[in-house]
Design a protein around this motif. Structure first.
Motif, PDB file in Angstrom:
ATOM      1  N   TYR A  79      -1.239  -5.761  -4.464  1.00 40.33           N
ATOM      2  CA  TYR A  79      -0.829  -4.372  -4.661  1.00 40.33           C
ATOM      3  C   TYR A  79      -2.057  -3.469  -4.706  1.00 40.33           C
ATOM      4  CZ  TYR A  79       3.702  -6.375  -5.853  1.00 40.33           C
ATOM      5  OH  TYR A  79       4.901  -7.064  -5.797  1.00 40.33           O
ATOM      6  N   ASN A  80      -2.169  -2.626  -3.703  1.00 41.86           N
ATOM      7  CA  ASN A  80      -3.275  -1.668  -3.625  1.00 41.86           C
ATOM      8  C   ASN A  80      -2.649  -0.285  -3.439  1.00 41.86           C
ATOM      9  OD1 ASN A  80      -5.715  -0.420  -3.371  1.00 41.86           O
ATOM     10  ND2 ASN A  80      -6.408  -1.578  -1.584  1.00 41.86           N
ATOM     11  N   ILE A  81      -2.343   0.366  -4.547  1.00 39.83           N
ATOM     12  CA  ILE A  81      -1.470   1.537  -4.547  1.00 39.83           C
ATOM     13  C   ILE A  81      -2.265   2.810  -4.818  1.00 39.83           C
ATOM     14  CG2 ILE A  81       0.455   2.627  -5.772  1.00 39.83           C
ATOM     15  CD1 ILE A  81       1.578  -0.161  -6.242  1.00 39.83           C
ATOM     16  N   ALA A  82      -1.965   3.834  -4.040  1.00 37.43           N
ATOM     17  CA  ALA A  82      -2.554   5.152  -4.246  1.00 37.43           C
ATOM     18  C   ALA A  82      -1.559   6.015  -5.022  1.00 37.43           C
ATOM     19  CB  ALA A  82      -2.866   5.811  -2.905  1.00 37.43           C
ATOM     20  N   TRP A  83      -2.065   6.806  -5.952  1.00 41.61           N
ATOM     21  CA  TRP A  83      -1.159   7.670  -6.693  1.00 41.61           C
ATOM     22  C   TRP A  83      -1.646   9.114  -6.601  1.00 41.61           C
ATOM     23  CZ3 TRP A  83      -1.382  10.650 -11.328  1.00 41.61           C
ATOM     24  CH2 TRP A  83      -2.650  10.724 -11.907  1.00 41.61           C
ATOM     25  N   TYR A  84      -0.710  10.035  -6.819  1.00 41.50           N
ATOM     26  CA  TYR A  84      -1.083  11.453  -6.876  1.00 41.50           C
ATOM     27  C   TYR A  84      -0.335  12.184  -7.976  1.00 41.50           C
ATOM     28  CZ  TYR A  84      -1.909  16.312  -5.683  1.00 41.50           C
ATOM     29  OH  TYR A  84      -2.257  17.635  -5.762  1.00 41.50           O
ATOM     30  N   GLU A  85       1.019  12.077  -7.982  1.00 39.25           N
ATOM     31  CA  GLU A  85       1.781  12.854  -8.953  1.00 39.25           C
ATOM     32  C   GLU A  85       2.730  11.977  -9.755  1.00 39.25           C
ATOM     33  OE1 GLU A  85       5.138  13.242  -8.283  1.00 39.25           O
ATOM     34  OE2 GLU A  85       5.214  12.797  -6.157  1.00 39.25           O
ATOM     35  N   LEU A 101       8.562  -4.862 -14.177  1.00 39.61           N
ATOM     36  CA  LEU A 101       8.999  -6.048 -13.441  1.00 39.61           C
ATOM     37  C   LEU A 101       8.018  -7.205 -13.581  1.00 39.61           C
ATOM     38  CD1 LEU A 101      10.359  -4.344 -10.195  1.00 39.61           C
ATOM     39  CD2 LEU A 101      11.712  -5.460 -11.980  1.00 39.61           C
ATOM     40  N   GLY A 102       6.906  -6.968 -14.259  1.00 38.95           N
ATOM     41  CA  GLY A 102       5.968  -8.048 -14.530  1.00 38.95           C
ATOM     42  C   GLY A 102       4.843  -8.195 -13.532  1.00 38.95           C
ATOM     43  N   VAL A 103       4.718  -7.234 -12.608  1.00 37.72           N
ATOM     44  CA  VAL A 103       3.662  -7.324 -11.602  1.00 37.72           C
ATOM     45  C   VAL A 103       2.307  -7.103 -12.265  1.00 37.72           C
ATOM     46  CG1 VAL A 103       2.716  -6.322  -9.493  1.00 37.72           C
ATOM     47  CG2 VAL A 103       5.199  -6.546  -9.768  1.00 37.72           C
ATOM     48  N   LYS A 104       1.386  -7.995 -12.002  1.00 38.49           N
ATOM     49  CA  LYS A 104       0.034  -7.894 -12.544  1.00 38.49           C
ATOM     50  C   LYS A 104      -0.981  -7.802 -11.408  1.00 38.49           C
ATOM     51  CE  LYS A 104       0.906 -10.248 -16.944  1.00 38.49           C
ATOM     52  NZ  LYS A 104       0.474 -11.322 -17.858  1.00 38.49           N
ATOM     53  N   GLY A 105      -2.179  -7.341 -11.768  1.00 39.63           N
ATOM     54  CA  GLY A 105      -3.264  -7.294 -10.795  1.00 39.63           C
ATOM     55  C   GLY A 105      -3.193  -6.132  -9.830  1.00 39.63           C
ATOM     56  N   ILE A 106      -2.489  -5.067 -10.191  1.00 36.43           N
ATOM     57  CA  ILE A 106      -2.375  -3.900  -9.319  1.00 36.43           C
ATOM     58  C   ILE A 106      -3.711  -3.162  -9.268  1.00 36.43           C
ATOM     59  CG2 ILE A 106      -1.261  -1.644  -9.030  1.00 36.43           C
ATOM     60  CD1 ILE A 106       1.200  -2.818 -10.439  1.00 36.43           C
ATOM     61  N   LYS A 107      -4.115  -2.796  -8.059  1.00 34.78           N
ATOM     62  CA  LYS A 107      -5.224  -1.866  -7.905  1.00 34.78           C
ATOM     63  C   LYS A 107      -4.619  -0.477  -7.763  1.00 34.78           C
ATOM     64  CE  LYS A 107      -9.187  -4.429  -6.223  1.00 34.78           C
ATOM     65  NZ  LYS A 107      -9.906  -4.116  -7.477  1.00 34.78           N
ATOM     66  N   LEU A 108      -5.051   0.460  -8.591  1.00 31.42           N
ATOM     67  CA  LEU A 108      -4.522   1.817  -8.590  1.00 31.42           C
ATOM     68  C   LEU A 108      -5.672   2.769  -8.333  1.00 31.42           C
ATOM     69  CD1 LEU A 108      -1.905   3.492  -9.184  1.00 31.42           C
ATOM     70  CD2 LEU A 108      -2.781   3.748 -11.509  1.00 31.42           C
ATOM     71  N   MET A 131       0.864  -1.185   0.000  1.00 31.31           N
ATOM     72  CA  MET A 131       0.000   0.000   0.000  1.00 31.31           C
ATOM     73  C   MET A 131       0.898   1.232   0.000  1.00 31.31           C
ATOM     74  SD  MET A 131      -3.074  -1.199   2.557  1.00 31.31           S
ATOM     75  CE  MET A 131      -3.939   0.363   2.401  1.00 31.31           C
ATOM     76  N   ALA A 132       1.639   1.371  -1.085  1.00 30.14           N
ATOM     77  CA  ALA A 132       2.583   2.472  -1.212  1.00 30.14           C
ATOM     78  C   ALA A 132       1.967   3.594  -2.030  1.00 30.14           C
ATOM     79  CB  ALA A 132       3.860   1.963  -1.879  1.00 30.14           C
ATOM     80  N   GLY A 133       2.761   4.642  -2.250  1.00 34.05           N
ATOM     81  CA  GLY A 133       2.337   5.723  -3.120  1.00 34.05           C
ATOM     82  C   GLY A 133       2.070   7.010  -2.381  1.00 34.05           C
ATOM     83  N   GLU A 153      -3.709  -6.450 -16.164  1.00 35.90           N
ATOM     84  CA  GLU A 153      -4.799  -6.743 -15.223  1.00 35.90           C
ATOM     85  C   GLU A 153      -4.927  -5.635 -14.184  1.00 35.90           C
ATOM     86  OE1 GLU A 153      -4.199 -10.709 -13.694  1.00 35.90           O
ATOM     87  OE2 GLU A 153      -3.604 -11.450 -15.664  1.00 35.90           O
ATOM     88  N   LEU A 154      -4.694  -4.411 -14.621  1.00 33.87           N
ATOM     89  CA  LEU A 154      -4.792  -3.237 -13.758  1.00 33.87           C
ATOM     90  C   LEU A 154      -6.258  -2.911 -13.516  1.00 33.87           C
ATOM     91  CD1 LEU A 154      -2.720  -1.023 -12.624  1.00 33.87           C
ATOM     92  CD2 LEU A 154      -3.480   0.368 -14.540  1.00 33.87           C
ATOM     93  N   SER A 155      -6.568  -2.460 -12.316  1.00 33.78           N
ATOM     94  CA  SER A 155      -7.942  -2.057 -12.026  1.00 33.78           C
ATOM     95  C   SER A 155      -7.917  -0.937 -11.000  1.00 33.78           C
ATOM     96  CB  SER A 155      -8.758  -3.240 -11.488  1.00 33.78           C
ATOM     97  OG  SER A 155      -8.230  -3.695 -10.251  1.00 33.78           O
ATOM     98  N   THR A 156      -9.049  -0.284 -10.826  1.00 40.47           N
ATOM     99  CA  THR A 156      -9.159   0.748  -9.804  1.00 40.47           C
ATOM    100  C   THR A 156      -9.886   0.170  -8.592  1.00 40.47           C
ATOM    101  OG1 THR A 156      -9.743   3.051  -9.393  1.00 40.47           O
ATOM    102  CG2 THR A 156     -11.345   1.718 -10.607  1.00 40.47           C
ATOM    103  N   ILE A 157      -9.936   0.968  -7.531  1.00 41.87           N
ATOM    104  CA  ILE A 157     -10.514   0.467  -6.282  1.00 41.87           C
ATOM    105  C   ILE A 157     -12.044   0.419  -6.370  1.00 41.87           C
ATOM    106  CG2 ILE A 157      -8.573   1.247  -4.905  1.00 41.87           C
ATOM    107  CD1 ILE A 157     -10.254   3.686  -4.093  1.00 41.87           C
TER     108      ILE A 157
END
Length: 554
Positions: free
Chosen positions: A491-497, A510-517, A406-408, A538-542
């Motif tokens: 991976y449940n990552i928050a983004w801003y900038e 790096l090949g990570v799939k299934g990230i929630k952004l 839960m980075a970002g 396989e990216l998705s939002t919350i």
């Protein structure tokens, strides 16, 4: 004059800011920043051409990165400062151009005759007003196929983050010419009118590779300069003594401030992304590094008001200051805001002079004594590696079910409460890995531990997100897995900038799939580009906290 900016998560209506930035950036500054980026692309064009015939200019290579860094969200709100950056970029561009054209003709016996993009030749006198007008023409508003434009912006924002990380490393005398060369190459490619979607997708992927490289470089710079972060308990109140609050990300600025305040009776407190500095051995040795005050960047209007002492802003994350404390705010480096005192850069190998900040602290006098909750930090990859066996046993025994990255970034909107609720409702057999200011949504919750392993492992700044990737790769090796996605990590990552965009590209590379952004997907992704990214990675939002916990803890 209108503006258009959709580089951050707060873009108005998730489409773009058109009158004033949600960050507080006025229209003139937005257009000037677009002009600066365009000018840096023109400079990059000639730097790339120069390298083809053996011309290398490190000062100008680094200036491209510095200029880009100044355009990151919440870094520089000063039209005067951005105008100066533009003029320097144009001067550098013309110097490189003239040297290249001369040496090219000497080498080939005939003048250079290729078609040259306008950014590499434009030259109109007039200063700020002309730059602002041109910026409005060549910025994101420029007419172009939506998917091409989207991919170009995706690359540009990723490169902005790369530039920021590279600049941090260069300040500590760690360099990698390949990284600066890619910054220029990527910018130059976005000038092409004939570039294809496939070429741009390949460039996006290459941006992810360089993102990994630059984060590794910065990790090396920080740890070789200040030692590997140690597990450290940090006080979050204030002592009855004069105090200075330092915010941003620049560890060298902090070190120089600590040296200059040693023996003065002044306490130094970190704020925001500077919190992790308290875990570095070479910074911890200064006994007047007294702890951390406040939390995420967006709370600073209240926190800076309450702090009472001077504040030093070292990099991005400055919110336009209130009149009530503006006289206590000092900027340095690439940070710019009109009507606050700016501390000049280092010159002739000497450190910055923070005497104005120090005198302000003495003038104000003692801060009140205030209690604060203790935070435990310092869980970078070196510390995690020391307890890998314990972690693996906990996973095998079922004590730890999963890790949640839960980075970002944090942000000010109500929807960000999602991350607090997610952390508090996450079943107690799950551990959170975090870096960046997103942690301020939950790092003061009493989430306990699992067999002595805290349920929130804080690896540091957004600059330290590399630690999370290293930890995942080490666990992949320890479990003898072929695919990083087979690890018990979500991976449940928050983004801003834009630095968060860089981290995302690194994870995708790096090949990570299934990230929630989240809280929402970037506005700069066109419908078609978003579809490609979502399907490929396989990216998705919350969704709702309950739905996401149910899905991700299976």
């Amino acid at each position: 004059m209108n503006m258009f900016c959709y580089q951050c998560e707060e873009a108005a209506k998730n489409e773009g800011c058109t009158v004033v930035g949600m960050c507080g950036k006025p229209a003139d500054v937005a257009n000037l920043q677009d002009m600066l980026i365009w000018s840096l692309k023109g400079l990059s064009y000639w730097l790339q051409k120069g390298k083809d015939i053996g011309i290398v200019d490190e000062e100008k290579d680094l200036y491209v990165a510095e200029g880009l860094f100044s355009t990151i969200t919440n870094a520089n709100f000063s039209a005067k400062r951005i105008t100066e950056y533009i003029e320097k970029a144009l001067r550098f561009r013309d110097e490189v151009k003239e040297e290249f054209l001369r040496k090219y003709e000497e080498k080939n016996g005939s003048p250079f005759s290729e078609d040259v993009p306008e950014a590499a030749t434009w030259n109109k006198k007039g200063g700020t007003e002309i730059y602002e007008l041109k910026g409005s023409e060549v910025g994101v508003h420029a007419k172009e196929n939506e998917d091409i434009k989207s991919l170009k912006e995706f690359v540009t924002y990723g490169i902005k983050g790369i530039a920021a990380y590279a600049d941090h490393a260069y300040v500590l005398n760690f360099s990698n010419d390949d990284i600066l060369n890619f910054i220029e190459k990527g910018l130059t490619e976005t000038l092409r009118t004939d570039i294809t979607v496939d070429e741009l997708i390949s460039l996006v992927n290459e941006t992810g590779k360089i993102a990994v490289d630059v984060m590794a470089l910065l990790d090396e710079a920080n740890t070789k300069t200040y030692g590997n972060p140690e597990i450290t308990k940090v006080f979050t109140g204030t002592h009855k003594a004069p105090g200075i609050l330092i915010s941003g990300h620049d560890l060298l600025d902090l070190e120089e401030l600590l040296k200059q305040t040693e023996g003065t009776g002044i306490k130094v407190y970190t704020h925001g992304e500077m919190l992790p500095a308290n875990a570095y051995p070479e910074l911890k040795k200064y006994k007047h590094l007294a702890g951390n005050w406040g939390g995420s960047w967006w709370r600073q209007k209240e926190e800076f008001e309450d702090f009472g002492g001077p504040i030093l802003m070292t990099t991005n994350c400055l919110v336009p200051p209130k009149e009530s404390y503006k006289d206590r705010v000092f900027t340095t480096g690439l940070v710019g805001f009109d009507d606050v005192t700016h501390i000049p850069n280092r010159a002739d190998g000497k450190p910055k002079d923070f005497s104005a900040v120090i005198e302000k602290a003495k003038e104000i006098g003692d801060l009140p004594e205030r209690d604060g909750k203790e935070l435990t930090i310092g869980f970078a990859h070196n510390q995690i590696a020391q307890v890998t066996d314990k972690v693996i046993d906990a996973i095998k025994n079922g004590d730890i079910k999963k890790f949640f990255v839960m980075a970002g970034c944090d942000g000010r909107r109500k929807e960000r409460d999602y991350y607090t609720d997610f952390a508090s409702q996450l079943p107690k057999d799950n551990v959170i890995l975090t870096a960046g200011c997103a942690k301020y949504r939950y790092n003061k919750l009493d989430l306990g531990d699992i067999g002595g392993i805290p349920r929130v492992l804080d690896a540091g700044q957004c600059n330290d997100s590399y630690s999370l990737a290293v930890t995942a790769l080490k666990l992949k090796e320890a479990f003898e897995l072929d695919d990083i996605n087979d690890l018990p990590i979500e991976y449940n990552i928050a983004w801003y900038e834009q630095k968060a965009v860089t981290v995302l590209l690194a994870l995708l590379y790096l090949g990570v799939k299934g990230i929630k952004l989240g809280p929402k997907l970037p506005a700069f992704l066109s419908e078609n580009v978003a579809k490609v990214v979502i399907e490929k990675f396989e990216l998705s939002t919350i969704n709702s906290v309950e739905e996401d916990i149910e899905t991700m803890t299976k």
